[in-house]
Design a protein around this motif. Structure first.
Motif: not given
Length: 125
Positions: A1-8, A90-97, A107-118
């Motif tokens: 299972e692919v996972q991108l897990v953000e923290s911090g 800078d306030t907001g959600m930060y996502y890894c892709a 790569p542009e935003i539409d190019d990304y295949f995997y995304w974290g939950q933020g």
């Protein structure tokens, strides 16, 4: 299972710093482009920093140049975003892709295949 897990993420005052982490698993980390995106409340998601996992070439949005630094630890399949001199905007959600990518372009935003939950970042004035 692919996972991108953000923290911090967290809450800081203007001028403060945070370091975000994105731990990748379930896919081949090399030959990928990893980016951080910022989504402010009520606004579209925008890329802020990116790094190619092979070679380490980086890109930054003009709004964060000189303040944010993207880096990686290939042994840990982890990408970091060091955020200094934080501003209320800078306030907001930060996502890894991530996307499998060859070349030096960002790569542009539409190019990304995997995304974290933020992870949420809040900067108070």
């Amino acid at each position: 299972e692919v996972q991108l897990v953000e923290s911090g993420g967290g809450s800081v005052q203007a001028g403060g710093s945070l370091r975000l982490s994105c731990a990748a698993s379930g896919f081949t980390y090399s030959s990928n482009y990893m980016s951080w995106f910022h989504q402010a409340p009520g606004k579209e998601r925008e890329r802020v920093a990116g790094i190619h996992t092979e070679g380490g070439s980086t890109h930054y949005a003009d709004s964060v140049k000189g303040r944010f630094t993207i880096s990686q630890d290939n042994a840990k399949n982890t990408v970091y975003l060091q955020m200094n001199s934080l501003k209320p905007e800078d306030t907001g959600m930060y996502y890894c892709a991530a996307v499998t990518w060859v070349g030096d372009t960002w790569p542009e935003i539409d190019d990304y295949f995997y995304w974290g939950q933020g992870t949420q970042v809040t900067v108070s004035s």
